[in-house]
Design a protein around this motif. Structure first.
Motif, mmCIF file in Angstrom:
data_model
loop_
_atom_site.group_PDB
_atom_site.id
_atom_site.type_symbol
_atom_site.label_atom_id
_atom_site.label_comp_id
_atom_site.label_asym_id
_atom_site.label_seq_id
_atom_site.Cartn_x
_atom_site.Cartn_y
_atom_site.Cartn_z
ATOM 1 N N VAL A 21 29.807 -25.633 20.952
ATOM 2 C CA VAL A 21 29.399 -26.129 19.632
ATOM 3 C C VAL A 21 27.905 -26.445 19.622
ATOM 4 N N TYR A 22 27.406 -27.058 20.673
ATOM 5 C CA TYR A 22 25.983 -27.400 20.770
ATOM 6 C C TYR A 22 25.122 -26.145 20.784
ATOM 7 N N THR A 23 25.541 -25.156 21.541
ATOM 8 C CA THR A 23 24.768 -23.909 21.607
ATOM 9 C C THR A 23 24.718 -23.220 20.251
ATOM 10 N N ILE A 24 25.852 -23.134 19.574
ATOM 11 C CA ILE A 24 25.892 -22.502 18.251
ATOM 12 C C ILE A 24 25.083 -23.307 17.246
ATOM 13 N N ALA A 25 25.217 -24.632 17.302
ATOM 14 C CA ALA A 25 24.501 -25.484 16.350
ATOM 15 C C ALA A 25 22.989 -25.379 16.542
ATOM 16 N N GLY A 32 16.032 -21.128 17.871
ATOM 17 C CA GLY A 32 16.760 -20.513 18.975
ATOM 18 C C GLY A 32 17.588 -21.553 19.701
ATOM 19 N N VAL A 33 18.262 -21.135 20.721
ATOM 20 C CA VAL A 33 19.115 -22.040 21.486
ATOM 21 C C VAL A 33 18.251 -23.022 22.257
ATOM 22 N N GLU A 34 18.659 -24.276 22.256
ATOM 23 C CA GLU A 34 17.989 -25.301 23.051
ATOM 24 C C GLU A 34 18.653 -25.280 24.427
ATOM 25 N N TRP A 35 18.007 -24.609 25.372
ATOM 26 C CA TRP A 35 18.639 -24.262 26.643
ATOM 27 C C TRP A 35 18.855 -25.449 27.568
ATOM 28 N N ALA A 36 18.027 -26.457 27.508
ATOM 29 C CA ALA A 36 18.194 -27.596 28.423
ATOM 30 C C ALA A 36 19.511 -28.323 28.152
ATOM 31 N N GLY A 37 19.788 -28.602 26.889
ATOM 32 C CA GLY A 37 21.032 -29.290 26.545
ATOM 33 C C GLY A 37 22.252 -28.426 26.768
#
Length: 138
Positions: A21-25, A32-37
């Motif tokens: 869900v975090y990656t899609i959100a 773009g994707v926030e890769w650290a989280g």
């Protein structure tokens, strides 16, 4: 051990679902994707799954404990819990060597951090084989 396995497996499932869900959100609401989280979520799920798998593996090899029954009483768990080493200095040495590794890693002294790794391995081996060598050998 089945209770502990279930707890960690539920935690792992939670982290994987929240990670997706975090990656899609972050993909749709940012550029773009926030890769650290996203990486932290999936690694947290992986670590929880690792612990849950270990407990599930161990649960097959130990007898049923009072914690595995829904109607267990506190008195059911009375008695000896296991053997704990009363005088081992190895955990202190492992912690000291790990602290030295962390200092070397954090300060980018790679030669120092890599040089401490054999000390950590030697200390862990000393802890594991403490009662298999020397005067404590049975």
């Amino acid at each position: 051990m089945k209770v502990e396995a279930r707890i960690f497996e539920v935690i792992a499932l939670f982290f994987f679902v929240v990670g997706v869900v975090y990656t899609i959100a972050t993909f749709y609401y940012r550029t773009g994707v926030e890769w650290a989280g996203a990486t932290a979520m999936f690694f947290s799920g992986g670590l929880a799954l690792l612990a849950g798998t270990y407990f599930r593996f161990v649960a097959r090899r130990v007898e049923i404990r009072p914690e595995d029954f829904d109607d267990a009483e506190i008195e059911d768990g009375a008695g000896e819990l296991g053997f704990f080493s009363p005088h081992s200095y190895w955990p202190i040495l492992i912690a000291g060597a790990a602290a030295l590794f962390a200092i070397g890693f954090a300060s980018a002294n790679w030669w120092f951090a890599v040089g401490v790794v054999p000390i950590i391995v030697a200390c862990v081996a000393g802890l594991v084989f403490e009662y298999h060598v020397g005067p404590e050998k049975h």
